[in-house]
Structure formats: C-alpha cells, structure tokens
Design a protein around this motif. Structure first.
Motif, PDB file in Angstrom:
ATOM      1  N   ARG A 247      23.547  -6.893 -40.171  1.00 59.15           N
ATOM      2  CA  ARG A 247      22.220  -7.365 -40.606  1.00 59.15           C
ATOM      3  C   ARG A 247      21.243  -6.223 -40.883  1.00 59.15           C
ATOM      4  O   ARG A 247      20.037  -6.408 -40.865  1.00 59.15           O
ATOM      5  N   VAL A 248      21.774  -5.048 -41.115  1.00 61.34           N
ATOM      6  CA  VAL A 248      21.001  -3.862 -41.524  1.00 61.34           C
ATOM      7  C   VAL A 248      19.708  -3.682 -40.731  1.00 61.34           C
ATOM      8  O   VAL A 248      18.619  -3.661 -41.270  1.00 61.34           O
ATOM      9  N   ARG A 249      19.864  -3.531 -39.420  1.00 61.72           N
ATOM     10  CA  ARG A 249      18.694  -3.402 -38.539  1.00 61.72           C
ATOM     11  C   ARG A 249      18.579  -2.027 -37.886  1.00 61.72           C
ATOM     12  O   ARG A 249      17.657  -1.792 -37.105  1.00 61.72           O
ATOM     13  N   THR A 250      19.473  -1.112 -38.175  1.00 63.31           N
ATOM     14  CA  THR A 250      19.430   0.200 -37.522  1.00 63.31           C
ATOM     15  C   THR A 250      18.204   0.990 -37.952  1.00 63.31           C
ATOM     16  O   THR A 250      18.003   1.234 -39.146  1.00 63.31           O
ATOM     17  N   PRO A 251      17.361   1.424 -37.010  1.00 64.39           N
ATOM     18  CA  PRO A 251      16.186   2.224 -37.380  1.00 64.39           C
ATOM     19  C   PRO A 251      16.612   3.615 -37.843  1.00 64.39           C
ATOM     20  O   PRO A 251      17.564   4.201 -37.309  1.00 64.39           O
ATOM     21  N   THR A 252      15.913   4.147 -38.803  1.00 61.77           N
ATOM     22  CA  THR A 252      16.272   5.472 -39.320  1.00 61.77           C
ATOM     23  C   THR A 252      15.941   6.593 -38.330  1.00 61.77           C
ATOM     24  O   THR A 252      16.389   7.723 -38.519  1.00 61.77           O
ATOM     25  N   ASP A 253      15.173   6.278 -37.271  1.00 67.48           N
ATOM     26  CA  ASP A 253      14.862   7.305 -36.270  1.00 67.48           C
ATOM     27  C   ASP A 253      15.675   7.109 -34.988  1.00 67.48           C
ATOM     28  O   ASP A 253      15.365   7.708 -33.954  1.00 67.48           O
ATOM     29  N   ALA A 254      16.727   6.296 -35.035  1.00 67.52           N
ATOM     30  CA  ALA A 254      17.564   6.082 -33.856  1.00 67.52           C
ATOM     31  C   ALA A 254      18.257   7.379 -33.448  1.00 67.52           C
ATOM     32  O   ALA A 254      18.613   8.209 -34.285  1.00 67.52           O
ATOM     33  N   ARG A 255      18.476   7.551 -32.145  1.00 70.50           N
ATOM     34  CA  ARG A 255      19.086   8.780 -31.635  1.00 70.50           C
ATOM     35  C   ARG A 255      20.523   8.966 -32.136  1.00 70.50           C
ATOM     36  O   ARG A 255      21.002  10.093 -32.253  1.00 70.50           O
ATOM     37  N   VAL A 256      21.205   7.871 -32.442  1.00 71.34           N
ATOM     38  CA  VAL A 256      22.582   7.997 -32.925  1.00 71.34           C
ATOM     39  C   VAL A 256      22.648   8.614 -34.318  1.00 71.34           C
ATOM     40  O   VAL A 256      23.732   8.920 -34.814  1.00 71.34           O
ATOM     41  N   LEU A 257      21.501   8.803 -34.960  1.00 72.89           N
ATOM     42  CA  LEU A 257      21.469   9.403 -36.288  1.00 72.89           C
ATOM     43  C   LEU A 257      21.066  10.874 -36.262  1.00 72.89           C
ATOM     44  O   LEU A 257      20.855  11.474 -37.315  1.00 72.89           O
TER      45      LEU A 257
ATOM     46  N   SER B  55      31.396   0.204 -45.860  1.00 76.07           N
ATOM     47  CA  SER B  55      31.210  -1.209 -46.213  1.00 76.07           C
ATOM     48  C   SER B  55      32.536  -1.947 -46.107  1.00 76.07           C
ATOM     49  O   SER B  55      33.556  -1.494 -46.640  1.00 76.07           O
ATOM     50  N   ALA B  56      32.513  -3.093 -45.425  1.00 76.29           N
ATOM     51  CA  ALA B  56      33.710  -3.917 -45.273  1.00 76.29           C
ATOM     52  C   ALA B  56      33.284  -5.349 -44.983  1.00 76.29           C
ATOM     53  O   ALA B  56      32.539  -5.591 -44.038  1.00 76.29           O
ATOM     54  N   GLY B  57      33.727  -6.290 -45.811  1.00 76.66           N
ATOM     55  CA  GLY B  57      33.347  -7.683 -45.626  1.00 76.66           C
ATOM     56  C   GLY B  57      32.208  -8.076 -46.549  1.00 76.66           C
ATOM     57  O   GLY B  57      31.361  -7.244 -46.881  1.00 76.66           O
ATOM     58  N   GLU B  58      32.177  -9.347 -46.951  1.00 78.89           N
ATOM     59  CA  GLU B  58      31.186  -9.791 -47.933  1.00 78.89           C
ATOM     60  C   GLU B  58      29.794  -9.946 -47.329  1.00 78.89           C
ATOM     61  O   GLU B  58      28.821  -9.408 -47.855  1.00 78.89           O
ATOM     62  N   GLN B  59      29.679 -10.698 -46.228  1.00 82.98           N
ATOM     63  CA  GLN B  59      28.371 -10.963 -45.638  1.00 82.98           C
ATOM     64  C   GLN B  59      28.208 -10.355 -44.244  1.00 82.98           C
ATOM     65  O   GLN B  59      27.087 -10.134 -43.795  1.00 82.98           O
ATOM     66  N   GLN B  60      29.295 -10.129 -43.553  1.00 80.96           N
ATOM     67  CA  GLN B  60      29.252  -9.467 -42.256  1.00 80.96           C
ATOM     68  C   GLN B  60      30.420  -8.496 -42.154  1.00 80.96           C
ATOM     69  O   GLN B  60      31.375  -8.584 -42.927  1.00 80.96           O
ATOM     70  N   VAL B  61      30.327  -7.587 -41.213  1.00 79.14           N
ATOM     71  CA  VAL B  61      31.337  -6.544 -41.110  1.00 79.14           C
ATOM     72  C   VAL B  61      32.704  -7.145 -40.808  1.00 79.14           C
ATOM     73  O   VAL B  61      32.863  -7.917 -39.849  1.00 79.14           O
ATOM     74  N   ALA B  62      33.673  -6.831 -41.637  1.00 68.26           N
ATOM     75  CA  ALA B  62      35.069  -7.196 -41.390  1.00 68.26           C
ATOM     76  C   ALA B  62      35.687  -6.079 -40.561  1.00 68.26           C
ATOM     77  O   ALA B  62      36.046  -5.025 -41.097  1.00 68.26           O
ATOM     78  N   LEU B  63      35.786  -6.295 -39.259  1.00 74.52           N
ATOM     79  CA  LEU B  63      36.182  -5.210 -38.360  1.00 74.52           C
ATOM     80  C   LEU B  63      37.577  -4.654 -38.648  1.00 74.52           C
ATOM     81  O   LEU B  63      37.752  -3.428 -38.629  1.00 74.52           O
ATOM     82  N   PRO B  64      38.595  -5.480 -38.910  1.00 70.85           N
ATOM     83  CA  PRO B  64      39.909  -4.877 -39.194  1.00 70.85           C
ATOM     84  C   PRO B  64      39.872  -3.936 -40.394  1.00 70.85           C
ATOM     85  O   PRO B  64      40.453  -2.840 -40.347  1.00 70.85           O
ATOM     86  N   GLU B  65      39.182  -4.332 -41.442  1.00 68.29           N
ATOM     87  CA  GLU B  65      39.089  -3.482 -42.635  1.00 68.29           C
ATOM     88  C   GLU B  65      38.262  -2.232 -42.342  1.00 68.29           C
ATOM     89  O   GLU B  65      38.629  -1.119 -42.747  1.00 68.29           O
ATOM     90  N   ALA B  66      37.150  -2.401 -41.641  1.00 69.10           N
ATOM     91  CA  ALA B  66      36.281  -1.260 -41.343  1.00 69.10           C
ATOM     92  C   ALA B  66      36.993  -0.241 -40.466  1.00 69.10           C
ATOM     93  O   ALA B  66      36.940   0.970 -40.709  1.00 69.10           O
ATOM     94  N   LEU B  67      37.691  -0.718 -39.416  1.00 68.77           N
ATOM     95  CA  LEU B  67      38.376   0.212 -38.522  1.00 68.77           C
ATOM     96  C   LEU B  67      39.568   0.871 -39.206  1.00 68.77           C
ATOM     97  O   LEU B  67      39.908   2.015 -38.888  1.00 68.77           O
ATOM     98  N   ALA B  68      40.174   0.174 -40.154  1.00 69.31           N
ATOM     99  CA  ALA B  68      41.246   0.803 -40.932  1.00 69.31           C
ATOM    100  C   ALA B  68      40.704   1.966 -41.750  1.00 69.31           C
ATOM    101  O   ALA B  68      41.348   3.025 -41.870  1.00 69.31           O
ATOM    102  N   GLN B  69      39.504   1.789 -42.313  1.00 66.69           N
ATOM    103  CA  GLN B  69      38.887   2.887 -43.059  1.00 66.69           C
ATOM    104  C   GLN B  69      38.580   4.072 -42.143  1.00 66.69           C
ATOM    105  O   GLN B  69      38.742   5.235 -42.528  1.00 66.69           O
ATOM    106  N   LEU B  70      38.143   3.774 -40.916  1.00 69.68           N
ATOM    107  CA  LEU B  70      37.846   4.847 -39.968  1.00 69.68           C
ATOM    108  C   LEU B  70      39.126   5.557 -39.523  1.00 69.68           C
ATOM    109  O   LEU B  70      39.132   6.779 -39.331  1.00 69.68           O
TER     110      LEU B  70
END
Length: 220
Positions: free
Chosen positions: A86-96, A127-142
């Motif tokens: 849902r694209v909520r990550t703040p651009t000033d988050a410590r993980v960035l 990017s993986a999945g149409e409306q929400q993250v498709a975890l199997p596809e995303a983790l395969a990319q990682l």
C-alpha cells in the motif's frame, strides 16, 4: 531461499499493544540472539507496518559480528527488505539510510511517483503482483540477486502471508513474561487466518532465555 521467521511475543501471543506501540518483551540475552541471527542472514525482512510503528534500522549491533561479515567478503549488514503493498513507507525511514542495501517490495499498481521517491531515498524497488505483493515471485527475484538466507522479523500479516504461501522453513518465538491482551493487538500470524490445512510445525528445542522461553520449530 531459506526463510527464518523470528518474533518476540507476550505470554498471550501479542506482538505489541492494540495501539501498535512497541513493547519491550525481550531481555538482553534475546536481543543478542536476534543480533546473531541478523549477522548470519543475507537479508532481514519486515512489513511496512513494522516500519511505521517502530522505525527499525534492521542492522547488526555487535562490532565483532560486523567484522566477521567483512572477513567473509560480505557487507557489514544484511540487506533490508520491506513488504509494502500500500506504498506507505516514509522516505525518511531508518531502513532507507546508507548502512545497508534496501529493497522495497510492492505491487505493479504502485504509483510511479512513489517508486521514484522511494528510489531517490535509497531503496531498490521490486514489483511483483498486480494489486498486492506476490511474495513467491518477489522472493524469487531477491534470490536471483543472491539472497539465500532470509530472516523475517514481522509483523503478523507478513508472517501469516509467508505461512499461507508455504515459504517458511524455521520459526523461532521468544515468549516473554507479560500479558498485553486486546483483540485488536497484533499476534504472531494475523491476516485472514487458517480454517483448515494448518501449517504443521516440528518442535526442535525449548530454552529458557532471560525471564522467558525461546521455542524453535522447523517447518517440514
């Protein structure tokens, strides 16, 4: 990819309060154990709710562990992964910050301005999945990017989704000496919940840590 889920919860199975406020459930020995798990991992993953509630750094605290990673030809810290449909990550988050490489997993529906902003802030967007993250596809990319051992630290919706996708290999839970309560308080595995075909766990060991109990399970 080998996926290890690790979480600390209260005696009644809550990760935090109903207001999603961080509660110190673990003690020094368990904090050190978690730090060691991070140091052994190629990447550490959380959901965006954890980023919003706790603003974690997801880095290795111990200098000697970071040095051992360098000696092994690895970066000081494991990569950091945020699942954010849902694209909520703040651009000033410590993980960035620049202490470690960061990947942000989102869907193909993510607005391009968000993708541009979060990329500018320091994350590589997957990017993986149409409306929400498709975890199997995303983790395969990682995995294609060299991530073979993944540590997942929460929250409950992400953990449930990984179990639902049959992607968890190990589960470690520290159960602390507190009762939080509240039906709105997050638990280890939130989401829709299972009504059948429950994931089976095989108990590996139980150990007293600090004033709580560490339970380790394998997922066959």
């Amino acid at each position: 990819m080998h996926v290890v889920v690790n979480a600390a919860m209260s005696a009644d199975g809550k990760l935090s309060t109903r207001e999603r406020e961080q509660v110190e459930i673990s003690g020094p020995a368990d904090f050190d154990r978690v730090d060691a798990l991070r140091a052994e991992s190629d990447a550490v993953m959380v959901g965006v709710g954890t980023v919003l509630a706790d603003d974690p750094s997801l880095t290795v605290d111990d200098d000697a562990r970071r040095e051992r990673r360098r000696d092994a030809g690895k970066p000081d810290n494991p990569a950091r992964i945020i699942a954010d449909s849902r694209v909520r990550t703040p651009t000033d988050a410590r993980v960035l910050d620049d202490r470690a490489e960061t990947f942000l997993l989102t869907s193909e529906a993510a607005p391009q301005d968000f993708v541009a902003e979060i990329t500018e802030a320091g994350a590589e967007v997957v990017s993986a999945g149409e409306q929400q993250v498709a975890l199997p596809e995303a983790l395969a990319q990682l995995e294609d990017r060299g991530i073979e051992r993944l540590m997942v630290e929460g929250g409950g919706e992400l953990i449930f989704s990984l179990f639902a996708a049959d992607m968890v290999d190990e589960l470690s839970t520290f159960v602390g000496p507190a009762v939080i309560g509240g039906w709105k308080a997050p638990t280890l595995a939130d989401g829709d919940g299972f009504v059948g075909d429950f994931p089976e766990l095989s108990l590996r060991d139980v150990e007293r840590v600090d004033d709580g109990v560490l339970i380790r399970w394998d997922v066959p």
